[in-house]
Design an enzyme around this catalytic site. Structure first.
Site, PDB file in Angstrom:
ATOM      1  N   LYS A 116      31.145  39.792  37.622  1.00 50.45           N
ATOM      2  CA  LYS A 116      30.338  39.555  36.625  1.00 50.45           C
ATOM      3  C   LYS A 116      29.494  40.772  35.965  1.00 50.45           C
ATOM      4  CE  LYS A 116      30.147  34.538  37.918  1.00 50.45           C
ATOM      5  NZ  LYS A 116      30.912  34.557  39.185  1.00 50.45           N
ATOM      6  N   GLU A 200      19.979  37.108  35.271  1.00 46.79           N
ATOM      7  CA  GLU A 200      20.041  36.959  33.873  1.00 46.79           C
ATOM      8  C   GLU A 200      19.105  35.762  33.474  1.00 46.79           C
ATOM      9  OE1 GLU A 200      23.832  33.700  33.105  1.00 46.79           O
ATOM     10  OE2 GLU A 200      24.121  36.040  33.138  1.00 46.79           O
ATOM     11  N   ARG A 292      42.786  33.050  34.588  1.00 48.57           N
ATOM     12  CA  ARG A 292      43.625  32.138  35.274  1.00 48.57           C
ATOM     13  C   ARG A 292      43.745  30.514  34.358  1.00 48.57           C
ATOM     14  NH1 ARG A 292      40.204  28.150  37.057  1.00 48.57           N
ATOM     15  NH2 ARG A 292      38.225  28.958  38.228  1.00 48.57           N
TER      16      ARG A 292
END
Length: 686
Positions: A116, A200, A292
């Site tokens: 990430k 974050e 996916r």
């Protein structure tokens, strides 16, 4: 196009791929674990091979075994589904190296999104909006604390690798950071094998909106519009829909363009999902790309009229995308919910066991069911406890919500506990109906969706006067049980040597005094006792301990699973979801079209139960699982509610706490041990 493919997964996604492949004339190969020998994907595939034990690491995560089955069976491609190896770049590389097509993106694209932290840096460079935060490699606790303080609170700690809501914590003050960091890292290490985190800024009351993207190997990339997934509990999606009622057309267009930019930035091919967090002001920020197919892909299929699995197969076979961006339609509104074997009233504890009854609405032009189980199958402790996905469609959102409520009313699951009643409350809640729910709403207001203990604290027949709607359900259940008893008595008499005997009438008649019949039910562990007078659909019902709470039932008639009657002169209609007409049902579920009431008929005779002398002296496993960490030792002093052990079961960590203050007398499990349900793990001195 391929002639034979292997599905490296299980459950509903494996069945879904098999269905599409069969429609295209493609033969399918399934793999399965020892626990899944009788599973539906094994039964539906053209051929199937066992690849190991029940634990995922012994079967569905064994890349070498899966590839070997593909070689032996002659499969030309492998579809990874979602979960397990679906986002494992090493697996994708190994599949390609074996000369087999991987039905998904290239490993290089996965690796760019596998972290990430790296993904955020890449998106920022590509001009895609990202949330301010820290993605650095320096993971020293002091560094992370300093960066967190600089970003400001509230703040989100997220596992840099993985997904599915694992390894995520919200921190609202600097003093809370260190403890949350430790917990997040441990969960990430257990779930993904790596404990790197990123930080974050936490967007208050955000919406979670994702864009379905597709790309082929010929340089074409497009998006298939959005899905809103803001109804979440602990970062797990519980309701998904398309289109989003929150987006304007301008915001939808901007997010679609940003999603395409994100896919192009990593040279993406095949199906993917770009996830965004959206603030109340309409500002949107990149979260991640799921490389996916998503669990919620059916809602996109229904509003676009496309089969995304077919697109996956065609793109993996080298074909170009069949449509251009301006040809993608958006027709009507679709909503999906997931039926789980879990107990919302016990903190959504996952369940397991045989599906003794699985009643789902039939598929039609408005209802779709995606499931990997049928009645009689077992929900095991080794995998995700999802039973089915229920998807509905209609011309607009209000009608789609009405379809959802109707479909849920026709669902019933017996065996393991389920979340059906929770979903019914969700589908009627103003925050969902009005389209205002944000990602944290459920966690902040869970008591609005899950019955609280005080709801059922009243003794015996207080339910008759405390809640008129639930009282009607109780009275309807009583009438149903009385009618069933009477029918059983008549049937038994007809089969006897004296079918006209006056004793073949179940009306409670007694010589010298008014007759009555008593009934007892259990509801969430609370006993309800009622006294009834009358027969043949005409009854007076009262609480045994409070006979003043009397109600008159008239014209009661049970036809199939429909009960109609008059309650104190008011005509009502109910659906009996689970009952027997022989009066021997172990479970009765009554539904009035808006809510349900589940009761267990029990004998009137009540023996005194011995007190649980040792109940407060032990900590037991609520379900089978693996011990993650032990936080106490023999001789330690503990306080009531203090965490003494953490176990992992069905992809979630469960914190086990001391039932009272005391001294630890025995610790019967160590980290890594596998424990059975109800096993005593920690004992306190008496």
């Amino acid at each position: 196009m391929f002639s034979k493919i292997l599905i490296a997964n299980r459950g509903e996604i494996a069945c879904r791929v098999i269905h599409t492949a069969r429609r295209l004339g493609i033969r399918t190969v399934a793999v399965y674990s020892d626990a899944d020998a009788d599973a539906q994907h094994v039964r539906q595939a053209d051929e199937a091979y066992c690849i190991g034990g029940p634990r995922p690491q012994d079967s569905y995560l064994r890349a070498d075994a899966i590839i070997e089955v593909a070689r032996q069976s002659g499969a030309q491609a492998i579809h990874p589904g979602y979960g397990f190896l679906s986002e494992n770049a090493d697996f994708a590389d190994a599949v390609e190296a074996a000369g087999i097509a991987f039905i998904g993106p290239k490993a290089a694209s996965m690796r760019k999104m596998g972290s990430k932290a790296g993904a955020k840096d890449l998106m920022r460079a590509a001009g895609v909006p990202v949330v301010p935060g820290y993605t650095g490699e320096d993971q020293a606790p002091d560094t992370l604390q300093r960066e967190a303080d600089a970003i400001g609170y509230p703040l989100m700690i997220k596992a840099a690798h993985g997904g599915g809501g694992k390894g995520m914590r919200i921190v609202r003050a600097s003093a809370e950071f260190a403890a949350n960091l430790e917990s997040c890292q441990r969960e990430a290490r257990n779930a993904f094998g790596r404990d790197r985190v990123l930080l974050e800024r936490y967007v208050e009351k955000p919406r979670h909106i994702e864009i379905q993207v597709f790309a082929d190997a010929h340089g074409h990339t497009l998006h298939l519009n959005e899905r809103e997934c803001s109804a979440q509990r602990r970062y797990q999606k519980v309701l998904e829909e398309s289109p989003s009622s929150f987006l304007t057309q301008e915001l939808r267009s901007a997010m679609g363009k940003a999603a395409v930019m994100a896919a192009q930035a990593i040279d993406y091919v095949n199906a993917g999902t770009v996830e965004f967090i959206v603030g109340q002001d309409g500002g949107f920020y990149f979260m991640e790309i799921n490389t996916r197919l998503q669990v919620e892909h059916p809602v996109t299929e229904w509003v676009t009229g496309l089969d995304l699995v077919e697109w996956q197969l065609r793109v993996a076979a080298g074909e170009a995308l069949p449509l251009h961006q301006d040809e993608i339609r958006q027709d009507g509104h679709a909503i999906e919910v997931r039926l789980y074997a879990e107990d919302p009233e016990a903190g959504f504890l996952p369940g397991s066991g045989t599906l003794e009854r699985l009643r789902l609405p039939p598929a039609d032009a408005h209802v779709r069911i995606d499931s990997g189980v049928v009645e009689g199958d077992t929900v095991t402790i080794f995998y995700d406890p999802m039973i089915a996905k229920l998807i509905v469609w209609d011309r607009d959102r209000p009608r789609a919500l009405a379809r959802l409520r109707d479909a849920l009313a026709r669902c019933d699951i017996a065996g393991p506990k389920s979340n059906i009643e929770f979903l019914e409350r969700l589908a009627r809640h103003p925050a969902v109906v009005e389209g205002t729910i944000d990602t944290g709403y459920l966690d902040r207001h869970l008591d609005e969706f899950v019955p609280q203990p005080q709801d059922d604290a009243a003794p015996d027949s207080d339910l008759l006067r405390a809640d008129p709607l639930r009282a009607d359900l109780l009275l309807a259940t009583t009438a149903s049980q009385l009618l069933a008893q009477e029918r059983q008595t008549r049937d038994d008499a007809s089969a006897s040597n004296d079918p006209t005997s006056p004793w073949a009438i179940a009306d409670g008649w007694r010589l010298g005094h008014g007759g009555y019949r008593s009934l007892a039910f259990l509801h969430r562990g609370r006993r309800i006792e009622l006294r009834t007078h009358g027969s043949n659909g005409e009854y007076r019902v009262e609480g045994i301990e409070s006979p003043q709470d009397a109600h008159q039932l008239s014209g009661a008639r049970l036809e199939g699973d429909v009960l109609s009657l008059r309650i104190d002169g008011r005509a009502r209609r109910f659906t009996v979801l689970d009952a027997t007409l022989q009066g021997r049902s172990k479970r009765l579920v009554m539904h009035d079209g808006a809510q349900r009431l589940g009761l267990e008929p029990v004998p009137m005779y009540r023996h005194e139960q011995a007190s649980a002398s040792g109940g407060a002296d032990r900590v037991t496993a609520p379900m089978p699982g693996r011990v993650v960490v032990v936080r106490t030792s023999v001789g330690d002093k503990v306080e009531a509610g203090q965490e003494v052990m953490v176990i992992e079961a069905m992809k979630m960590e469960l914190s086990l706490k001391a039932p009272r203050a005391g001294t630890v007398a025995d610790v019967r499990a160590a980290g890594g041990d596998f424990v059975e349900a109800d096993a005593v793990l920690v004992a306190l001195e008496p």
